[in-house]
Design an enzyme around this catalytic site. Structure first.
Site, PDB file in Angstrom:
ATOM      1  N   THR A 190       0.874  -1.177   0.000  1.00 59.73           N
ATOM      2  CA  THR A 190       0.000   0.000   0.000  1.00 59.73           C
ATOM      3  C   THR A 190       0.910   1.226   0.000  1.00 59.73           C
ATOM      4  O   THR A 190       2.075   1.133   0.396  1.00 59.73           O
ATOM      5  CB  THR A 190      -0.880   0.038   1.261  1.00 59.73           C
ATOM      6  OG1 THR A 190      -0.027   0.130   2.399  1.00 59.73           O
ATOM      7  CG2 THR A 190      -1.751  -1.198   1.367  1.00 59.73           C
ATOM      8  N   GLU A 336      -5.430  -4.141  -1.218  1.00 59.47           N
ATOM      9  CA  GLU A 336      -5.846  -5.342  -0.490  1.00 59.47           C
ATOM     10  C   GLU A 336      -6.881  -6.163  -1.268  1.00 59.47           C
ATOM     11  O   GLU A 336      -7.222  -7.269  -0.883  1.00 59.47           O
ATOM     12  CB  GLU A 336      -6.443  -4.944   0.866  1.00 59.47           C
ATOM     13  CG  GLU A 336      -5.436  -4.370   1.860  1.00 59.47           C
ATOM     14  CD  GLU A 336      -5.198  -2.883   1.700  1.00 59.47           C
ATOM     15  OE1 GLU A 336      -5.534  -2.310   0.635  1.00 59.47           O
ATOM     16  OE2 GLU A 336      -4.671  -2.282   2.648  1.00 59.47           O
ATOM     17  N   LYS A 445     -15.548  15.136  12.066  1.00 58.47           N
ATOM     18  CA  LYS A 445     -16.486  14.816  13.148  1.00 58.47           C
ATOM     19  C   LYS A 445     -16.868  16.104  13.857  1.00 58.47           C
ATOM     20  O   LYS A 445     -16.127  16.599  14.687  1.00 58.47           O
ATOM     21  CB  LYS A 445     -15.868  13.802  14.098  1.00 58.47           C
ATOM     22  CG  LYS A 445     -15.807  12.424  13.458  1.00 58.47           C
ATOM     23  CD  LYS A 445     -14.556  11.658  13.788  1.00 58.47           C
ATOM     24  CE  LYS A 445     -14.376  10.482  12.875  1.00 58.47           C
ATOM     25  NZ  LYS A 445     -13.081  10.400  12.238  1.00 58.47           N
ATOM     26  N   TRP A 450     -21.135  13.400  11.297  1.00 56.54           N
ATOM     27  CA  TRP A 450     -20.064  13.287  10.320  1.00 56.54           C
ATOM     28  C   TRP A 450     -20.312  14.214   9.127  1.00 56.54           C
ATOM     29  O   TRP A 450     -21.437  14.283   8.616  1.00 56.54           O
ATOM     30  CB  TRP A 450     -19.964  11.847   9.799  1.00 56.54           C
ATOM     31  CG  TRP A 450     -19.330  10.901  10.762  1.00 56.54           C
ATOM     32  CD1 TRP A 450     -18.955  11.152  12.062  1.00 56.54           C
ATOM     33  CD2 TRP A 450     -18.991   9.541  10.515  1.00 56.54           C
ATOM     34  NE1 TRP A 450     -18.416  10.042  12.626  1.00 56.54           N
ATOM     35  CE2 TRP A 450     -18.422   9.030  11.716  1.00 56.54           C
ATOM     36  CE3 TRP A 450     -19.095   8.693   9.413  1.00 56.54           C
ATOM     37  CZ2 TRP A 450     -17.966   7.709  11.819  1.00 56.54           C
ATOM     38  CZ3 TRP A 450     -18.650   7.383   9.522  1.00 56.54           C
ATOM     39  CH2 TRP A 450     -18.082   6.901  10.706  1.00 56.54           C
TER      40      TRP A 450
END
Ligand code: ADP
Length: 546
Positions: A190, A336, A445, A450
């Site tokens: 990654t 992934e 937040k 959110w």
């Protein structure tokens, strides 16, 4: 009762053998840095991959040994892709655009024994000389002897050999071993935008199944008649599976080399008759701007394009469709996931939509490919309703999803009940289509609610004076976090903060509207060309919104 079918393993060598045996007529074209083209066929790729495998075997390379590449999309890279994995060793593609200390970390973590380096990247490899791992024995320059730099400071510490000399005189046929299909085939890290890069170790089985899956009509839709050009680098998550999928289909493959500027790409599209290509939004944005600069720049046969890696800005998609008749399909994935997880293809339910509605919907990342299961849970672990509004973190499982990182057992990204937590925050609509609203770590937040930084960024890109935008959370004494908007204005414009913030009125809830705007010259990007929010958050660490 078990089925009575043959248990032939799914192996990368079988992909290559299939293409060589059945699709000798397809062309494999590779652009050199000077624009000249090298032409091969699948049988020639197979023969050269076999030669490479013989050469590596003669040097004692064992099954499972990691062999790294620092290379562009070109034919020698393709040969290493197939030769290394087919013999049972592990192909480890390294992104040359990573920072040197990340590359050094990755090579050490993988304990590579051989490093294949494109001649244009030798300077970078030389700069790393003191940080190369003790496991490394040989540097293979991906060209002829004449392409090895003279003097070559790496000589003396390592064996330095040209790929052409390495394979010269080796037999063009290899009896590929019948490996366990679960054997490791390749390794990719990654990009490590937060913390150290993490290795994902693919298997022959996962690679083959992923390759078959991306061929589907609603994903890449590739067949033997196609001329496929992966603009996405082969060092970026297996080139999105295209080097394998193209061979399975028997398609022709055009590899653009290091030059990815719009003029070079357009020439390949036109001269080689490319029918399908895939890349990140920055590539297609640059191509659209270049096309628009001169009305004579057209496509004789508009190709199909796939975009992924970051969100696709709707104006780019609209420009291609309305001005050039080119359909861009949006797909989502990650290292992934080998990488493909979803693609946004049409459904019968939306057959009566007009072009604008489709274009608006195309910003969504799409529906799960067969084999990939999606689960989206909110902060309390409850699955969210599929209403296109509620959002939560996306988890996935499937036969081409990682179950743990290389050398890092016990990472919290993998749940106890067998799912991988993607770190992407998404909505799911009634049709099962996901839309990424943020990365879990970037969502703002504000007072327990959110705010999607990506929604705010995408909206403001519609403002005529905005070239680029980023939204990050900054500290607020009452609300915990509030959004800060960073804008790179278009050349020749000088918008005011009121001007910019006023644009949000009526488009989002009032409490979503950022409190502050900052005008900047540029925004930091990661090695894979994504907005580098961790860096921005560092820069504005001490900024307070109140
Ligand atoms: P990294 O996470 O290190 O950048 P990846 O290449 O694996 O490396 O990137 C995967 C991430 O990229 C996804 O989790 C997602 O956040 C983002 N991404 C990938 N495709 C898309 C897309 N089509 N739209 C928006 N974001 C995307």
């Amino acid at each position: 009762m078990l089925g009575l079918m043959q248990d032939r393993p799914l192996l990368i060598s079988s992909i290559l053998e299939h293409a060589a045996r059945n699709h000798g007529g397809a062309k494999i074209v590779s652009a050199r840095p000077n624009g000249s083209l090298v032409r091969h066929t699948w049988p020639q790729v197979a023969a050269r991959a076999a030669q490479l495998a013989h050469a590596l075997t003669a040097r004692g390379v064992k099954q499972g040994e990691r062999i790294a590449t620092l290379a562009w999309n070109e034919h020698r890279h393709l040969e290493v892709y197939y030769g290394v994995s087919s013999m049972g060793a592990v192909l480890h593609t390294v992104n040359p655009r990573l920072f040197p200390d990340q590359i050094a970390f990755i090579l050490k973590d993988a304990a590579d024994t051989h490093l294949f380096v494109d001649p244009t990247l030798m300077k970078g490899a030389e700069a790393l000389a003191d940080h190369l791992p003790g496991s490394l024995r040989t540097i293979v320059v991906m060209g002829t002897e004449a392409e090895i730099p003279d003097p070559c400071p790496l000589r003396g510490r390592f064996e330095v050999v040209a790929q052409e000399s390495l394979i010269a005189g080796q037999p063009g046929h290899f009896d590929w071993p019948e490996l366990d299909e679960r054997s490791a085939s390749s390794l990719c890290y990654t990009s490590g935008t937060t913390g150290d890069p993490k290795g994902v170790l693919y298997s022959h089985r996962s690679t083959v199944i992923h390759g078959i899956s991306v061929l589907q009509k609603d994903v890449f839709n590739i067949g033997a008649e196609d001329v496929v050009m992966p603009v996405v680098p082969m060092f970026h998550v297996n080139g999105w599976g295209i080097p394998y999928a193209a061979a399975m289909a028997g398609a022709s493959l055009v590899m653009p080399g290091p030059k990815l500027d719009p003029a070079s790409l357009h020439r390949l599209f036109e001269e080689e008759g490319v029918t399908f290509s895939a890349g990140v939004p920055t590539i297609w944005t640059a191509l659209l701007q270049w096309l628009r600069a001169d009305p004579s720049r057209r496509f004789r046969h508009p190709p199909r394009l796939v975009v992924g890696g970051t969100a696709l800005p709707t104006p780019i998609n609209a420009g291609f469709l309305k001005e050039y008749g080119i359909n861009i399909r949006h797909a989502w994935g990650m290292t992934e996931l080998s990488p493909l997880g979803t693609a946004n293809a049409r459904l019968p339910q939306n057959a009566d939509w007009d072009a604008d509605r489709f274009l608006d919907y195309a910003r969504k990342q799409g529906r799960a490919l067969f084999g990939i299961e999606l689960r989206v849970r909110d902060g309390e672990g409850k699955e969210i309703p599929h209403d296109g509004v509620a959002f939560g973190e996306l988890e996935v499982r499937g036969p081409w999803v990682a179950k743990q990182y290389f050398n890092r057992p016990g990472d919290p990204a993998f749940t106890g009940d067998g799912w991988f937590r993607t770190g992407d925050v998404v909505t799911v609509d009634e049709l099962g289509c996901i839309e990424i609203v943020d990365r879990a770590k970037d969502v703002i937040k504000s007072g327990g609610e959110w705010i999607s930084s990506i929604t705010l960024e995408n909206l403001i890109l519609g403002h005529p004076a905005v070239a680029q935008a980023a939204v990050i959370g900054i500290h607020h004494s009452k609300w915990d976090e509030r959004p800060l908007l960073l804008i790179v204005p278009k050349p020749g414009t000088s918008p005011t903060p009121q001007d910019i913030l006023g644009y949000y009125e009526g488009k989002v809830a009032k409490w979503w509207i950022p409190d502050q705007v900052e005008f900047v010259d540029s925004l930091p990007l990661t090695a894979t060309g994504k907005l580098w929010k961790a860096d921005l958050k560092r820069t504005y660490r001490d900024r307070s919104a109140g």
